[in-house]
Design a protein around this motif. Structure first.
Motif, mmCIF file in Angstrom:
data_model
loop_
_atom_site.group_PDB
_atom_site.id
_atom_site.type_symbol
_atom_site.label_atom_id
_atom_site.label_comp_id
_atom_site.label_asym_id
_atom_site.label_seq_id
_atom_site.Cartn_x
_atom_site.Cartn_y
_atom_site.Cartn_z
ATOM 1 N N VAL A 441 41.389 -10.286 19.513
ATOM 2 C CA VAL A 441 42.294 -10.473 20.781
ATOM 3 C C VAL A 441 43.725 -10.549 20.776
ATOM 4 N N ASN A 442 44.192 -10.752 19.605
ATOM 5 C CA ASN A 442 45.460 -10.670 19.612
ATOM 6 C C ASN A 442 46.275 -9.566 18.874
ATOM 7 N N TYR A 443 45.555 -8.639 17.682
ATOM 8 C CA TYR A 443 45.972 -7.589 17.363
ATOM 9 C C TYR A 443 45.590 -6.470 17.948
ATOM 10 N N LEU A 444 44.032 -6.110 17.933
ATOM 11 C CA LEU A 444 43.660 -5.043 18.493
ATOM 12 C C LEU A 444 44.016 -4.848 19.893
ATOM 13 N N ALA A 445 43.733 -5.785 20.724
ATOM 14 C CA ALA A 445 43.832 -5.816 22.142
ATOM 15 C C ALA A 445 45.277 -5.375 22.630
ATOM 16 N N LYS A 446 46.569 -6.096 21.788
ATOM 17 C CA LYS A 446 47.807 -6.132 22.294
ATOM 18 C C LYS A 446 48.555 -5.037 21.530
ATOM 19 N N SER A 447 48.196 -4.461 20.600
ATOM 20 C CA SER A 447 48.977 -3.278 19.849
ATOM 21 C C SER A 447 49.576 -2.219 20.551
ATOM 22 N N HIS A 448 48.640 -1.695 21.784
ATOM 23 C CA HIS A 448 49.124 -0.595 22.346
ATOM 24 C C HIS A 448 50.285 -0.985 23.217
ATOM 25 N N TYR A 449 49.827 -1.904 23.908
ATOM 26 C CA TYR A 449 51.170 -2.631 24.997
ATOM 27 C C TYR A 449 52.202 -3.092 24.369
ATOM 28 N N ARG A 450 52.157 -3.657 23.027
ATOM 29 C CA ARG A 450 53.442 -4.307 22.312
ATOM 30 C C ARG A 450 54.242 -2.898 21.799
ATOM 31 N N TRP A 451 53.630 -2.078 21.074
ATOM 32 C CA TRP A 451 54.587 -0.903 20.498
ATOM 33 C C TRP A 451 53.832 0.417 20.388
ATOM 34 N N GLY A 452 52.753 0.612 21.492
ATOM 35 C CA GLY A 452 52.301 2.047 21.273
ATOM 36 C C GLY A 452 51.338 2.439 20.412
ATOM 37 N N GLN A 453 50.792 1.433 19.627
ATOM 38 C CA GLN A 453 49.809 1.857 18.416
ATOM 39 C C GLN A 453 48.482 1.501 18.829
ATOM 40 N N GLN A 454 47.562 2.655 18.925
ATOM 41 C CA GLN A 454 46.451 2.525 19.459
ATOM 42 C C GLN A 454 45.604 1.982 18.385
ATOM 43 N N ALA A 455 44.473 1.053 18.911
ATOM 44 C CA ALA A 455 43.634 0.432 17.999
ATOM 45 C C ALA A 455 42.325 1.206 18.252
ATOM 46 N N ASP A 456 41.942 2.287 17.273
ATOM 47 C CA ASP A 456 40.943 3.180 17.598
ATOM 48 C C ASP A 456 39.750 2.630 16.771
ATOM 49 N N VAL A 457 39.216 1.534 17.339
ATOM 50 C CA VAL A 457 38.306 0.578 16.691
ATOM 51 C C VAL A 457 37.032 0.370 17.578
ATOM 52 N N VAL A 458 35.949 0.314 17.162
ATOM 53 C CA VAL A 458 34.384 0.020 18.057
ATOM 54 C C VAL A 458 33.916 -1.101 17.282
ATOM 55 N N ILE A 459 33.668 -2.014 17.887
ATOM 56 C CA ILE A 459 33.062 -3.111 17.190
ATOM 57 C C ILE A 459 31.731 -3.215 18.005
ATOM 58 N N ARG A 460 30.552 -3.179 17.072
ATOM 59 C CA ARG A 460 29.220 -3.271 17.750
ATOM 60 C C ARG A 460 28.767 -4.586 17.634
ATOM 61 N N MET A 461 28.271 -5.243 18.578
ATOM 62 C CA MET A 461 27.928 -6.434 18.874
ATOM 63 C C MET A 461 26.312 -6.735 19.123
ATOM 64 N N PRO A 462 25.635 -6.817 18.293
ATOM 65 C CA PRO A 462 23.931 -7.093 18.667
ATOM 66 C C PRO A 462 23.897 -8.670 18.968
ATOM 67 N N CYS A 463 23.303 -8.733 20.206
ATOM 68 C CA CYS A 463 23.516 -9.967 21.116
ATOM 69 C C CYS A 463 22.340 -10.409 21.635
ATOM 70 N N GLY A 464 22.451 -11.312 22.462
ATOM 71 C CA GLY A 464 21.461 -11.773 23.539
ATOM 72 C C GLY A 464 19.992 -12.541 22.978
ATOM 73 N N GLY A 465 19.583 -13.311 24.008
ATOM 74 C CA GLY A 465 18.537 -14.203 23.581
ATOM 75 C C GLY A 465 17.062 -13.546 23.974
ATOM 76 N N GLY A 466 15.902 -14.460 24.107
ATOM 77 C CA GLY A 466 14.852 -14.071 24.274
ATOM 78 C C GLY A 466 13.896 -13.847 23.112
ATOM 79 N N VAL A 467 14.543 -14.006 21.646
ATOM 80 C CA VAL A 467 14.103 -13.663 20.659
ATOM 81 C C VAL A 467 13.825 -15.023 19.626
ATOM 82 N N ALA A 468 14.051 -16.185 20.123
ATOM 83 C CA ALA A 468 14.086 -17.450 19.582
ATOM 84 C C ALA A 468 14.915 -17.450 18.212
#
Length: 667
Positions: A441-468
């Motif tokens: 939230v502080n590095y990836l999210a803000k880098s382009h706005y702050r100094w034009g550096q893209q954060a070319d990153v995908v974070i995969r997030m296995p999530c969710g309930g229903g599986v106890a």
């Protein structure tokens, strides 16, 4: 020269250093000192707002920078002015940066040294200190993958070594044998906290043993020792890639920043270190040993004063930044030109989990340097076997098992992006992203706005309930990120969308949080194009059409809504699957609500602060005249997710949806 001479408080071993280099070293430490002295005057005059002084520490920044090649990255701190001046950044741009002018590197959006520049291969810090250590790992990893034989140098202070990021970054660098010089400036105090309250070992360098890492202690006030030792080590690391921990013993002669002062420092300690001033000692040494004449010294100082004044004149003459909403909003994200790829010739009936796996595999074929990192993802194939067989196809350089250190791996992904390499980070479970929350939230999210550096990153997030799986493996935590400008958030409900949106996420140069509901992995099948294809962000899918009500949902909750509609065939509803939450397809929502006059938002997340609240507010603001009833929200209970299946069933919003939907229809 082979002469060894003592000058005031230190010895200078100048073997193999010619006069020109010695003068260059002197000019190197003199310039930041003279700039700082001018800045302190301007601070008292109210012409700059804040200053973090590096007086007394110039030899470290200058010596390290001069020992590196110009194409090698340096990640400095806010007392490392010498890094910037040694890399010959025009002074008017530095002064413009400190005054919040457009000529600076952040367009007035950040201050002091919180910026980076690809032109000078400098990556500035953020206030959280630690993340840049892991970023250095990523840059060094890119160098190693590209066989560039380059070293990366990253700075931190003795206080920063108390952060978990320090441990994680050094651990990763050691495990992966990355060519990083970890430069710790031990200047005695972290703000007002002395080292004895910061760590309980004699030297920070002693920690190298615990990481299986070479370490050295260097006199940080001796420019010759700094330069010679770092030059020697840098050459060695280029030939034999490995991390090295360097502890530079020095002292901070002024406050943490000027407002804090130095009253907490014993007077005798200040006096002892004042004698070891790196600039005055070296100046005296050069003059006493006929390496620099007084007239030459006067000329050097006059030239620096002229350069400083010229830079200040340009910076002061520049008009203040003019606020422009369009410019601000346009710079939050790197521009991305979506290219649609159909891939519709052949279809396979596959599960959600297979669609995710296919998307990654085909993307790694499309992007021949794409790296995927995560716990147990190599030979084991990941917790959900999504990367099974990838090591055999792509090799361990690109399919990288990581230590359990989410923060450092997210940071390393950022470093890879800075060095021009795309990456995917697999969180074993979305819940574990909390251990890497800061860099997201502080590095990836803000880098382009702050100094034009893209954060070319995908974070995969296995999530969710229903599986106890209980409170630490079942959260659906997308709302933490949808409210963070600079991040994109994708949350598909079907295999087709999962594959097409994941390939787009990987193509997109912006940071993407890609949520994969693990309850759907092996329970949902669909005909999906066998070949590589893409789907656009910000375009919802209307999967049922009707006249009476608009149902808005995403992820597993879409299937709950479908089940309810299948069990109540008399209900005529538009069912909108959002697919992406940031960007959000508000036009499809508004068009449907204006048609039906009623809206209900179903989410698996708990209610308060979830995205359903924002969607409800948007509908009220933009479709109020079309509404025949209040917008309804259905969400899970305001508790952590419980483990026991009967408790989890009560927790989830699934079983409350039908009741609320019928109440809305009867309104």
């Amino acid at each position: 020269m082979t002469k060894e001479i003592t000058s005031i408080a230190m010895e200078y071993h100048i073997e193999n250093l010619d006069k020109d280099l010695l003068i260059q070293l002197y000019k190197g430490i003199l310039k930041p000192r003279m700039i700082e002295e001018k800045m302190l005057i301007l601070l008292r005059q109210g012409k700059i707002s804040k200053w973090f002084s590096g007086i007394g520490q110039e030899a470290i920044a200058v010596g390290v920078t001069m020992a590196l090649n110009k194409e090698e990255y340096i990640l400095p701190m806010h007392r490392n002015l010498g890094v910037f001046t040694t890399r010959e950044i025009p002074l008017h741009r530095l002064f413009g940066q400190w005054q919040g002018k457009a000529s600076g590197f952040t367009k007035g959006r950040d201050r002091s040294f919180h910026f980076g520049t690809q032109d000078y291969k400098i990556v500035g810090m953020i206030s959280h200190l630690g993340p840049q250590l892991g970023v250095a790992d990523g840059i060094a990893l890119a160098s190693k993958l590209k066989n560039k034989n380059e070293v990366t140098a990253v700075f931190t202070g003795e206080g920063g070594t108390s952060e978990g990021d320090f441990h994680e970054a050094l651990n990763v660098a050691s495990v992966w044998q990355l060519p990083v010089l970890f430069c710790v400036e031990n200047n005695g105090y972290g703000l007002s906290t002395p080292t004895k309250e910061q760590y309980n070992c004699e030297n920070i360098a002693d920690r190298g043993l615990g990481y299986g890492m070479e370490s050295h202690i260097i006199d940080g006030n001796n420019i010759v020792e700094v330069y010679k030792k770092v030059d020697e080590l840098a050459q060695s690391v280029r030939e034999n890639p490995r991390p090295i921990l360097l502890e530079f013993k020095t002292f901070r002669m002024r406050g943490h920043e000027e407002a804090s002062g130095v009253k907490y420092v014993p007077k005798e300690l200040m006096e002892a270190w004042a004698v070891k001033d790196p600039v005055l000692n070296f100046e005296t040494f050069l003059i006493e040993n006929d390496l620099l004449s007084n007239s030459e010294n006067t000329t050097i100082k006059a030239e620096i004063i002229t350069e400083i004044n010229k830079g200040l004149d340009i910076a002061f003459a520049e008009e203040p930044v003019i606020p422009d909403e369009t410019n601000e909003l346009n710079d939050v994200y790197q521009e991305f030109e979506y290219e649609g790829v159909d891939g519709l010739e052949k279809y396979d009936d596959i599960r959600f989990v297979d669609a995710v796996s296919d998307a990654i595999k085909q993307s790694m074929q499309q992007h021949d340097d794409l790296v995927i990192m995560g716990q147990d993802i190599a030979e084991y194939g990941g917790a959900f076997k999504i990367t099974k067989g990838f090591v055999e196809q792509f090799g361990k350089d690109r399919v990288r098992n990581t230590p359990i250190c989410e923060s450092a791996i997210v940071e390393a992904a950022m470093g890879l992006s800075i060095a021009g390499i795309k990456s995917i980070v697999e969180m074993q479970f979305a819940d574990f992203v909390t251990s890497g929350f800061n860099p997201v939230v502080n590095y990836l999210a803000k880098s382009h706005y702050r100094w034009g550096q893209q954060a070319d990153v995908v974070i995969r997030m296995p999530c969710g309930g229903g599986v106890a799986a209980g409170p630490f493996h079942s959260q659906t935590n997308e709302a933490w990120f949808t409210k963070t400008p600079g991040l994109k958030v994708v949350y598909p409900a079907f295999p087709y969308d999962a594959k097409g949106l994941l390939t787009t996420a990987i193509n997109d140069p912006n940071p993407v949080l890609f949520f994969e509901h693990k309850g759907l992995y092996r329970s949902i099948r669909q005909e999906v194009p066998a070949d590589y294809f893409t789907l656009p962000f910000g375009k919802a899918s209307v999967i049922r059409e009707g006249q009476d009500v608009t149902i808005i949902s995403y992820g597993a909750a879409v299937h709950w809504a479908l089940e309810t509609l299948n069990n109540n065939t008399e209900i005529s509803a538009d069912l909108i699957d959002l697919r992406t939450l940031q960007p959000l397809d508000v036009e499809t929502i508004y068009q449907s609500v204006r048609k039906t006059g009623k809206a209900i938002v179903l989410q698996e997340d708990s209610l308060f602060g979830g995205i359903a609240s924002d969607i409800s507010a948007l509908i009220m603001e933009h479709c109020f005249e079309s509404l025949d009833a209040p917008v309804k929200r259905v969400a899970s209970m305001e508790t952590p997710i419980p483990f026991a299946s009967q408790l989890e069933e009560q927790y989830l919003s699934k079983n409350r949806f039908e009741t609320v939907l019928k109440e809305l229809l009867e309104y």
